[in-house]
Write a protein that holds these residues in place. Structure first.
Motif, mmCIF file in Angstrom:
data_model
loop_
_atom_site.group_PDB
_atom_site.id
_atom_site.type_symbol
_atom_site.label_atom_id
_atom_site.label_comp_id
_atom_site.label_asym_id
_atom_site.label_seq_id
_atom_site.Cartn_x
_atom_site.Cartn_y
_atom_site.Cartn_z
ATOM 1 N N MET A 49 0.326 -1.328 -0.084
ATOM 2 C CA MET A 49 -0.355 -0.260 -0.462
ATOM 3 C C MET A 49 0.649 1.428 -0.336
ATOM 4 O O MET A 49 0.979 2.586 -0.725
ATOM 5 C CB MET A 49 -0.745 0.248 0.708
ATOM 6 C CG MET A 49 -2.474 1.486 1.165
ATOM 7 S SD MET A 49 -2.772 1.290 3.124
ATOM 8 C CE MET A 49 -3.409 -0.595 2.969
ATOM 9 N N THR A 50 1.987 0.787 0.677
ATOM 10 C CA THR A 50 2.994 1.906 0.954
ATOM 11 C C THR A 50 3.961 2.433 -0.538
ATOM 12 O O THR A 50 3.301 3.952 -0.973
ATOM 13 C CB THR A 50 4.187 2.844 1.836
ATOM 14 O OG1 THR A 50 2.910 2.057 3.227
ATOM 15 C CG2 THR A 50 4.549 3.536 2.339
ATOM 16 N N GLU A 51 4.051 1.493 -0.712
ATOM 17 C CA GLU A 51 4.755 1.983 -2.080
ATOM 18 C C GLU A 51 4.000 2.479 -3.597
ATOM 19 O O GLU A 51 4.770 3.366 -4.255
ATOM 20 C CB GLU A 51 5.871 0.377 -2.508
ATOM 21 C CG GLU A 51 6.364 0.006 -1.621
ATOM 22 C CD GLU A 51 6.437 -1.651 -1.948
ATOM 23 O OE1 GLU A 51 6.582 -2.249 -2.419
ATOM 24 O OE2 GLU A 51 7.640 -1.894 -0.981
ATOM 25 N N ALA A 52 2.601 1.406 -3.423
ATOM 26 C CA ALA A 52 1.488 2.160 -4.988
ATOM 27 C C ALA A 52 1.225 3.741 -4.719
ATOM 28 O O ALA A 52 1.249 4.365 -5.156
ATOM 29 C CB ALA A 52 0.305 1.371 -4.091
ATOM 30 N N ALA A 53 1.355 4.241 -2.845
ATOM 31 C CA ALA A 53 0.832 5.636 -2.744
ATOM 32 C C ALA A 53 1.947 6.067 -3.041
ATOM 33 O O ALA A 53 1.857 7.036 -4.138
ATOM 34 C CB ALA A 53 0.243 5.391 -1.341
ATOM 35 N N MET A 54 3.154 6.203 -2.743
ATOM 36 C CA MET A 54 4.210 6.554 -2.984
ATOM 37 C C MET A 54 4.441 6.975 -4.564
ATOM 38 O O MET A 54 4.701 7.994 -5.172
ATOM 39 C CB MET A 54 5.332 5.904 -2.301
ATOM 40 C CG MET A 54 5.824 6.458 -0.859
ATOM 41 S SD MET A 54 6.982 5.803 0.052
ATOM 42 C CE MET A 54 8.751 6.432 -0.687
#
Length: 142
Positions: A49-54
């Motif tokens: 989730m974090t990587e996708a947001a970044m």
């Protein structure tokens, strides 16, 4: 995660690039408050989730400014005052675009990437860091 090697990240960002006119940068650190001494800051996230947001934040920046590349690194785990926590780099043919993109990237990273922070104080108390209105206001200018 180890400390951020800023020199290595700059080299990686500019490798083979001859059109870079400037790089905007932001390096954030875990800060202490003498009024309430911090022992550590723990950061949690959901990797996918974090990587996708970044990635989405970087894509948005590339659509707004003429970037030749950008770097977003956010450490997780237990950190202590003085540790580096985040690195944002934005490379562009023009300095103003690099600087503006850097401001955008850190503002959106701070407000739109899913990280949870827990502070542990020297006196043994703990608290989860709440979202700050000032951060939301900074992000809304973009």
């Amino acid at each position: 995660m180890q400390r951020i090697d800023v020199s290595a990240e700059l080299a990686r960002l500019t490798a083979g690039q001859t059109g870079v006119g400037g790089i905007g940068s932001f390096i954030g650190f875990v800060r202490d408050d003498p009024a309430c001494p911090l022992q550590s800051l723990s950061l949690e996230h959901y990797p996918g989730m974090t990587e996708a947001a970044m990635t989405q934040i970087a894509t948005e920046a590339a659509g707004r400014w003429p970037l030749l590349g950008c770097t977003l690194i956010h450490r997780v785990g237990r950190l202590v005052p003085g540790d580096d926590i985040v690195l944002v780099l934005a490379a562009s043919p023009h300095r103003q675009a690099a600087l503006d993109a850097t401001g955008f990237l850190i503002d959106w990273l701070k407000t739109r990437a899913p990280f949870w922070k827990q502070e542990r104080f020297v006196d043994g108390t703990e608290r989860w860091v709440e979202a700050r209105l000032a951060d939301d206001e900074a992000a809304s200018r973009w």
